[in-house]
Scaffold this motif. Structure first.
Motif, PDB file in Angstrom:
ATOM      1  N   GLN A 299       0.822  -1.209   0.000  1.00  0.00           N
ATOM      2  CA  GLN A 299       0.000   0.000   0.000  1.00  0.00           C
ATOM      3  C   GLN A 299       0.856   1.259   0.000  1.00  0.00           C
ATOM      4  O   GLN A 299       0.566   2.229  -0.710  1.00  0.00           O
ATOM      5  CB  GLN A 299      -0.937  -0.001   1.210  1.00  0.00           C
ATOM      6  CG  GLN A 299      -1.964   1.128   1.189  1.00  0.00           C
ATOM      7  CD  GLN A 299      -2.911   1.023  -0.001  1.00  0.00           C
ATOM      8  OE1 GLN A 299      -3.567   0.009  -0.179  1.00  0.00           O
ATOM      9  NE2 GLN A 299      -2.973   2.057  -0.832  1.00  0.00           N
ATOM     10  N   ALA A 300       1.942   1.250   0.783  1.00  0.00           N
ATOM     11  CA  ALA A 300       2.836   2.403   0.798  1.00  0.00           C
ATOM     12  C   ALA A 300       3.463   2.628  -0.573  1.00  0.00           C
ATOM     13  O   ALA A 300       3.603   3.765  -1.040  1.00  0.00           O
ATOM     14  CB  ALA A 300       3.921   2.208   1.862  1.00  0.00           C
TER      15      ALA A 300
ATOM     16  N   SER B 109      -3.770  -0.209  -4.400  1.00  0.00           N
ATOM     17  CA  SER B 109      -3.935   0.978  -5.241  1.00  0.00           C
ATOM     18  C   SER B 109      -4.226   2.173  -4.348  1.00  0.00           C
ATOM     19  O   SER B 109      -4.805   2.013  -3.266  1.00  0.00           O
ATOM     20  CB  SER B 109      -5.091   0.793  -6.235  1.00  0.00           C
ATOM     21  OG  SER B 109      -4.879  -0.305  -7.087  1.00  0.00           O
ATOM     22  N   PRO B 110      -3.851   3.373  -4.778  1.00  0.00           N
ATOM     23  CA  PRO B 110      -4.129   4.556  -3.965  1.00  0.00           C
ATOM     24  C   PRO B 110      -5.623   4.715  -3.687  1.00  0.00           C
ATOM     25  O   PRO B 110      -6.448   4.593  -4.597  1.00  0.00           O
ATOM     26  CB  PRO B 110      -3.606   5.708  -4.833  1.00  0.00           C
ATOM     27  CG  PRO B 110      -2.609   5.073  -5.754  1.00  0.00           C
ATOM     28  CD  PRO B 110      -3.127   3.694  -6.019  1.00  0.00           C
ATOM     29  N   GLY B 111      -5.954   4.940  -2.427  1.00  0.00           N
ATOM     30  CA  GLY B 111      -7.339   5.209  -2.058  1.00  0.00           C
ATOM     31  C   GLY B 111      -8.254   4.010  -2.055  1.00  0.00           C
ATOM     32  O   GLY B 111      -9.471   4.170  -1.911  1.00  0.00           O
TER      33      GLY B 111
ATOM     34  N   THR C 190      -1.334   1.147  -9.294  1.00  0.00           N
ATOM     35  CA  THR C 190      -1.539  -0.162  -8.691  1.00  0.00           C
ATOM     36  C   THR C 190      -0.217  -0.928  -8.602  1.00  0.00           C
ATOM     37  O   THR C 190       0.567  -0.945  -9.553  1.00  0.00           O
ATOM     38  CB  THR C 190      -2.557  -0.969  -9.520  1.00  0.00           C
ATOM     39  OG1 THR C 190      -3.815  -0.286  -9.479  1.00  0.00           O
ATOM     40  CG2 THR C 190      -2.734  -2.377  -8.967  1.00  0.00           C
TER      41      THR C 190
ATOM     42  N   ASP D  62       0.783   4.087  -2.926  1.00  0.00           N
ATOM     43  CA  ASP D  62       0.546   5.498  -2.629  1.00  0.00           C
ATOM     44  C   ASP D  62       1.687   6.363  -3.157  1.00  0.00           C
ATOM     45  O   ASP D  62       1.467   7.474  -3.666  1.00  0.00           O
ATOM     46  CB  ASP D  62       0.399   5.695  -1.121  1.00  0.00           C
ATOM     47  CG  ASP D  62      -0.882   5.084  -0.570  1.00  0.00           C
ATOM     48  OD1 ASP D  62      -1.814   4.834  -1.362  1.00  0.00           O
ATOM     49  OD2 ASP D  62      -0.947   4.844   0.649  1.00  0.00           O
ATOM     50  N   ARG D  63       2.897   5.861  -3.023  1.00  0.00           N
ATOM     51  CA  ARG D  63       4.057   6.615  -3.512  1.00  0.00           C
ATOM     52  C   ARG D  63       4.042   6.710  -5.034  1.00  0.00           C
ATOM     53  O   ARG D  63       4.375   7.761  -5.598  1.00  0.00           O
ATOM     54  CB  ARG D  63       5.345   5.936  -3.044  1.00  0.00           C
ATOM     55  CG  ARG D  63       6.621   6.636  -3.503  1.00  0.00           C
ATOM     56  CD  ARG D  63       7.842   5.880  -3.015  1.00  0.00           C
ATOM     57  NE  ARG D  63       9.058   6.428  -3.598  1.00  0.00           N
ATOM     58  CZ  ARG D  63      10.261   5.875  -3.495  1.00  0.00           C
ATOM     59  NH1 ARG D  63      10.399   4.749  -2.798  1.00  0.00           N
ATOM     60  NH2 ARG D  63      11.317   6.425  -4.076  1.00  0.00           N
TER      61      ARG D  63
ATOM     62  N   GLY E 107       1.356   6.282  -7.073  1.00  0.00           N
ATOM     63  CA  GLY E 107       0.118   6.770  -7.658  1.00  0.00           C
ATOM     64  C   GLY E 107      -0.500   5.795  -8.629  1.00  0.00           C
ATOM     65  O   GLY E 107      -1.231   6.187  -9.550  1.00  0.00           O
TER      66      GLY E 107
END
Length: 506
Positions: A391-392, A412-414, A400, A395-396, A398
């Motif tokens: 997840q990190a 994936s982000p969000g 999947t 997020d980094r 942007g």
């Protein structure tokens, strides 16, 4: 299926109590589930129950009573003074009329026949400190004996949220958990100590989803976008999606062919292998339904993708590590289409990860194994589990990230991560990841969001391996995909019939 944090399972228990369900009812249901699971897997044999001081111990006492009532020889070792038991565990103990032993000294054969099965009801998922002292001695003795262990909730000594406790723990042949699984049941290295994991309903009432948010979801059989638009009078090959796969040189072209074959078998309508001049002839000798196009360098990538009207592309499998691959990947990113980056496409950026990460976009899917992941993102923070790492990274970046392994994590982000364990250890073979990349690309080309395509592809990839069984090679996997997709179609039809019957009261 939702995966819950340990603290949130306690919230669900409190909801049950607030709804008028007594803890003792939950305990009876949990113990019955454990006893039933044992009886379906083993014939009657001497059983040793290790009961801790809390509700987990109470679950074990219920299982002990029910097995004894069914004629099994059962002994209980209580790892607590009776006066220190919780009220519900005390009720469970009061209903136990069989042999009751103290925990000291360590002697598995002290008061009866040698146990042939151990029920581990020492600690549940909330254990937050390493096991030491007498308990550690018992765990060591059981491990040395090699007796099968059935753990109630999780193997004692592990943390439910997949946090390392740096102490001894039991290794179970079977783990019976309740309501919803926890990360420890799915994430390595902990899941390997859980053995077979089954999750049983114990009567948690509806409404719990309003109180807790899942840490992750476990991937179950996906719809795979209605099996890639498999019906419709106006369906044609271009409507099913167009995929481009980039090949390495003449001596490293097989991986790209695996990805291309997988994309085609997974449902893409048109798949084209884009090869450098040196690899055109060798690829032409192997390809039939997969198309072939020349792509000599990064300056040709955009025009080639535009000419093919590709909706998704795969870059990386045996493409080569170095500046040439970096340029190809960056050109692919400039094209703005959905892009699956695997293997050499990732390793080529290990000396400068930000050069890749800064150019990624939301339609990208990265598919690293653990080694490739560490090259791009490092080892991360202490005590991170695989879900948090993925997840990190997502997020980094942007985009999947699909982190491969025995438990494949899609982040994936969000979005809430997904975990896939529907797979076979025989997937640990050269080229299987290339096949997975092709399946993902097929989903992307069909219009799926990256998170959906990656999670669905992981399940389909694993299902193909399970169908093939021992001795599979990566070359076998694409040909197994039609059976997987047909199985998904049958599930859809059966579900539709079931829904129709329910709606009409039949």
């Amino acid at each position: 299926m939702e995966i819950l944090a340990t603290d949130d399972t306690a919230v669900c228990d409190r909801l049950a109590v607030d709804s008028g369900i007594e803890i003792q009812q939950l305990m009876e249901a949990a113990g019955a589930a454990a006893a039933d699971a044992i009886r379906t897997r083993w014939a009657p044999r001497p059983v040793l129950v290790l009961a801790g001081p809390g509700n987990n111990g109470g679950d074990g006492l219920v299982a002990a009573r029910l097995l004894r009532e069914a004629g099994w020889p059962v002994r209980v070792v209580l790892f607590a003074a009776r006066k220190t038991l919780g009220p519900d565990a005390e009720i469970a103990l009061s209903r136990w009329s069989g042999p009751l032993e103290t925990a000291e000294p360590v002697d598995l054969d002290a008061a009866g026949p040698a146990p042939e099965l151990v029920i581990d009801a020492l600690f549940g998922a909330g254990l937050s400190r390493p096991i030491a002292g007498l308990l550690a001695d018992w765990i060591a003795s059981i491990g040395e004996r090699g007796v099968p262990v059935v753990s109630v909730d999780i193997p004692s000594g592990l943390h439910g949220d997949a946090r390392p406790l740096d102490g001894p723990h039991l290794t179970a042949a079977l783990t019976v958990t309740f309501h919803r699984k926890k990360l420890v049941h799915l994430i390595e290295p902990f899941a390997g100590s859980c053995g077979e994991v089954i999750c049983r309903d114990i009567g948690i009432p509806g409404g719990w989803t309003d109180l807790v948010s899942p840490l992750a979801y476990e991937v179950l059989a996906p719809a795979w976008r209605a099996c890639m638009a498999s019906s419709g009078a106006d369906l044609h090959k271009h409507a099913r999606g167009r995929v481009a796969v980039f090949s390495g040189g003449s001596q490293s072209s097989g991986a790209a062919r695996l990805a291309a074959a997988a994309a085609l078998r997974a449902g893409a309508g048109v798949v084209t292998l884009c090869a450098p001049p040196s690899a055109l002839m060798v690829n032409a000798a192997h390809l039939t339904a997969v198309m072939l196009a020349r792509c000599g360098g990064a300056d040709e990538v955009s025009d080639r993708l535009m000419g093919l009207r590709a909706q998704a592309a795969v870059m990386g499998p045996a493409m080569g590590v170095g500046e040439h691959s970096r340029e190809l990947v960056l050109a692919g990113l400039e094209a703005g289409i959905s892009l699956v980056l695997d293997a050499d496409a990732l390793t080529s950026f290990e000396d400068d990860p930000d050069a890749l990460i800064g150019r990624l976009h939301g339609q990208c899917v990265l598919t690293p194994h653990a080694g490739e992941f560490s090259r791009l993102f490092g080892t991360g923070e202490a005590n991170w589990n695989k879900v948090e790492q993925a997840q990190a990274a997502a997020d980094r970046c942007g985009c999947t990230v699909l982190l491969k392994g025995p438990a494949t994590v899609v982040a994936s982000p969000g979005q809430t991560p997904w975990i896939n364990r529907h797979a076979s250890r025989w997937l640990a073979t050269a080229g299987s990841g290339d096949v997975l990349a092709g399946i993902i690309a097929a989903g992307l080309a069909a219009g799926m969001e990256p998170h959906e395509a990656a999670a669905g592809a992981a399940w389909i990839h694993g299902d193909a391996a399970l169908r093939l069984g021992a001795g599979l090679t990566a070359e076998d996997l694409p040909d197994a995909l039609p059976d997987v997709l047909q199985g998904l179609q049958r599930r859809r039809r059966q579900a539709a019939v079931h829904s129709h019957l329910l709606a009409h009261g039949s």
